[in-house]
Write a protein that holds these residues in place. Structure first.
Motif, PDB file in Angstrom:
ATOM      1  N   ILE A 253       0.873  -1.169   0.000  1.00 17.01           N
ATOM      2  CA  ILE A 253       0.000   0.000   0.000  1.00 17.01           C
ATOM      3  C   ILE A 253       0.913   1.223   0.000  1.00 17.01           C
ATOM      4  N   TYR A 254       0.662   2.148  -0.906  1.00 17.25           N
ATOM      5  CA  TYR A 254       1.539   3.321  -1.023  1.00 17.25           C
ATOM      6  C   TYR A 254       0.745   4.464  -1.653  1.00 17.25           C
ATOM      7  N   GLY A 255       1.315   5.650  -1.597  1.00 18.59           N
ATOM      8  CA  GLY A 255       0.656   6.818  -2.208  1.00 18.59           C
ATOM      9  C   GLY A 255      -0.601   7.220  -1.454  1.00 18.59           C
ATOM     10  N   VAL A 256      -0.636   6.938  -0.154  1.00 28.50           N
ATOM     11  CA  VAL A 256      -1.838   7.218   0.637  1.00 28.50           C
ATOM     12  C   VAL A 256      -1.765   8.646   1.191  1.00 28.50           C
ATOM     13  N   ASP A 257      -2.851   9.393   1.061  1.00 28.49           N
ATOM     14  CA  ASP A 257      -2.940  10.747   1.602  1.00 28.49           C
ATOM     15  C   ASP A 257      -2.830  10.692   3.133  1.00 28.49           C
TER      16      ASP A 257
ATOM     17  N   LEU B 225       2.698  -7.007   8.705  1.00 33.71           N
ATOM     18  CA  LEU B 225       2.769  -5.679   8.084  1.00 33.71           C
ATOM     19  C   LEU B 225       4.161  -5.096   8.337  1.00 33.71           C
ATOM     20  N   ILE B 226       4.783  -4.631   7.277  1.00 30.54           N
ATOM     21  CA  ILE B 226       6.136  -4.057   7.401  1.00 30.54           C
ATOM     22  C   ILE B 226       6.158  -2.718   6.675  1.00 30.54           C
ATOM     23  N   CYS B 227       6.549  -1.672   7.361  1.00 31.46           N
ATOM     24  CA  CYS B 227       6.629  -0.364   6.719  1.00 31.46           C
ATOM     25  C   CYS B 227       8.052  -0.214   6.160  1.00 31.46           C
ATOM     26  N   LEU B 228       8.164  -0.315   4.839  1.00 31.26           N
ATOM     27  CA  LEU B 228       9.501  -0.331   4.212  1.00 31.26           C
ATOM     28  C   LEU B 228      10.134   1.046   4.168  1.00 31.26           C
ATOM     29  N   GLY B 229       9.304   2.084   4.113  1.00 27.92           N
ATOM     30  CA  GLY B 229       9.812   3.456   4.100  1.00 27.92           C
ATOM     31  C   GLY B 229       8.759   4.362   4.686  1.00 27.92           C
ATOM     32  N   GLY B 230       9.172   5.458   5.301  1.00 32.90           N
ATOM     33  CA  GLY B 230       8.218   6.369   5.922  1.00 32.90           C
ATOM     34  C   GLY B 230       7.631   5.746   7.173  1.00 32.90           C
ATOM     35  N   SER B 231       6.422   6.150   7.518  1.00 30.37           N
ATOM     36  CA  SER B 231       5.805   5.628   8.736  1.00 30.37           C
ATOM     37  C   SER B 231       4.286   5.583   8.580  1.00 30.37           C
ATOM     38  N   VAL B 232       3.682   4.744   9.376  1.00 34.91           N
ATOM     39  CA  VAL B 232       2.225   4.593   9.389  1.00 34.91           C
ATOM     40  C   VAL B 232       1.821   4.087  10.768  1.00 34.91           C
ATOM     41  N   LYS B 233       0.631   4.480  11.188  1.00 34.07           N
ATOM     42  CA  LYS B 233       0.119   3.965  12.468  1.00 34.07           C
ATOM     43  C   LYS B 233      -0.950   2.909  12.191  1.00 34.07           C
ATOM     44  N   ILE B 234      -0.943   1.871  13.015  1.00 32.20           N
ATOM     45  CA  ILE B 234      -1.921   0.789  12.879  1.00 32.20           C
ATOM     46  C   ILE B 234      -2.693   0.685  14.192  1.00 32.20           C
ATOM     47  N   LEU B 235      -4.007   0.846  14.100  1.00 31.14           N
ATOM     48  CA  LEU B 235      -4.861   0.574  15.262  1.00 31.14           C
ATOM     49  C   LEU B 235      -5.242  -0.893  15.210  1.00 31.14           C
ATOM     50  N   ILE B 236      -4.927  -1.629  16.279  1.00 27.80           N
ATOM     51  CA  ILE B 236      -5.366  -3.019  16.382  1.00 27.80           C
ATOM     52  C   ILE B 236      -6.319  -3.098  17.575  1.00 27.80           C
ATOM     53  N   LYS B 237      -7.394  -3.850  17.382  1.00 31.72           N
ATOM     54  CA  LYS B 237      -8.483  -3.726  18.341  1.00 31.72           C
ATOM     55  C   LYS B 237      -9.257  -5.032  18.439  1.00 31.72           C
ATOM     56  N   THR B 238      -9.648  -5.376  19.664  1.00 40.02           N
ATOM     57  CA  THR B 238     -10.613  -6.454  19.898  1.00 40.02           C
ATOM     58  C   THR B 238     -11.739  -5.819  20.718  1.00 40.02           C
ATOM     59  N   PRO B 239     -12.798  -6.564  21.029  1.00 37.34           N
ATOM     60  CA  PRO B 239     -13.838  -5.966  21.877  1.00 37.34           C
ATOM     61  C   PRO B 239     -13.299  -5.578  23.254  1.00 37.34           C
ATOM     62  N   ASP B 240     -12.163  -6.158  23.671  1.00 35.64           N
ATOM     63  CA  ASP B 240     -11.661  -5.917  25.027  1.00 35.64           C
ATOM     64  C   ASP B 240     -10.492  -4.955  25.127  1.00 35.64           C
TER      65      ASP B 240
ATOM     66  N   GLN C  11       4.411  10.942   4.062  1.00 37.03           N
ATOM     67  CA  GLN C  11       4.654  11.048   2.626  1.00 37.03           C
ATOM     68  C   GLN C  11       5.602   9.913   2.213  1.00 37.03           C
ATOM     69  N   HIS C  12       5.325   9.259   1.124  1.00 37.81           N
ATOM     70  CA  HIS C  12       6.150   8.160   0.595  1.00 37.81           C
ATOM     71  C   HIS C  12       6.120   6.895   1.467  1.00 37.81           C
ATOM     72  N   ALA C  13       5.195   6.806   2.411  1.00 45.82           N
ATOM     73  CA  ALA C  13       5.112   5.568   3.212  1.00 45.82           C
ATOM     74  C   ALA C  13       4.749   4.393   2.299  1.00 45.82           C
ATOM     75  N   THR C  14       5.433   3.284   2.501  1.00 46.77           N
ATOM     76  CA  THR C  14       5.143   2.068   1.738  1.00 46.77           C
ATOM     77  C   THR C  14       4.961   0.932   2.729  1.00 46.77           C
ATOM     78  N   LEU C  15       3.744   0.392   2.737  1.00 43.08           N
ATOM     79  CA  LEU C  15       3.415  -0.662   3.701  1.00 43.08           C
ATOM     80  C   LEU C  15       3.325  -1.996   2.964  1.00 43.08           C
ATOM     81  N   LEU C  16       4.258  -2.883   3.290  1.00 44.53           N
ATOM     82  CA  LEU C  16       4.295  -4.216   2.679  1.00 44.53           C
ATOM     83  C   LEU C  16       3.507  -5.176   3.566  1.00 44.53           C
TER      84      LEU C  16
END
Ligand code: TYD
Length: 143
Positions: free
Chosen positions: A43-47, A64-79, A108-113
């Motif tokens: 996933i790349y080119g994301v605003d 999930l591996i962020c090859l360049g740049g950065s991204v935040k991931i929310l992980i969630k269960t009901p608890d 900018q330029h984040a690439t999520l593998l």
């Protein structure tokens, strides 16, 4: 958090010549990755304002591996819920079955593998949060 973990990969680099030769990170199934990889996508080119995901998988396992740049991931269960920032290509976020995830704050330029355990199957997705909550409660109760 349940059904998730942060995985560290090797960083092969000569500290004295790091600026010149950079880094090499190998990943092998059955070693760093706890499943056979049957699909890869990125996933790349994301605003920066965009938020993706909003789903869980019933069976699928992913790393999930962020090859360049950065991204935040929310992980969630009901608890419980947690935000993991991925900004280092030597780190992978393992997400197992029945974890709700949202991806946001793409730099900018984040690439999520993403390495996935199965081929694409829309039937494995749960995209409705109310349905997710109900099924996840049962899933985690059974342990
Ligand atoms: P989706 O998984 O919903 O993306 P995200 O959760 O990151 O917002 O997928 C978006 C679209 O891409 C959807 O129409 C399905 C398609 N798709 C594939 O065809 N193959 C794939 O391996 C993936 C992950 C998605």
């Amino acid at each position: 958090m349940i059904n998730t973990k942060l995985i560290s990969f090797r960083d092969i680099c000569d500290p004295s010549r790091k600026q010149y030769f950079g880094h090499l990170t190998p990943i092998e199934c059955g070693q760093e990755i706890p499943f056979e990889v049957h699909r890869i996508y990125y996933i790349y080119g994301v605003d920066q304002e965009a938020r993706r995901g909003y789903h869980s998988h019933q069976d699928l396992e992913q790393v999930l591996i962020c090859l360049g740049g950065s991204v935040k991931i929310l992980i969630k269960t009901p608890d419980e819920e947690q935000v993991v920032q991925l900004d280092d290509p030597t780190k992978g976020l393992y997400i197992g079955p029945m974890i709700w995830r949202e991806m946001f704050d793409f730099s900018q330029h984040a690439t999520l593998l993403v390495l996935a355990s199965k081929h694409y199957n829309e039937k494995d997705y749960i995209r409705d949060y109310a349905r997710y909550e109900q099924e996840a409660k049962q899933y985690f109760q059974k342990g």
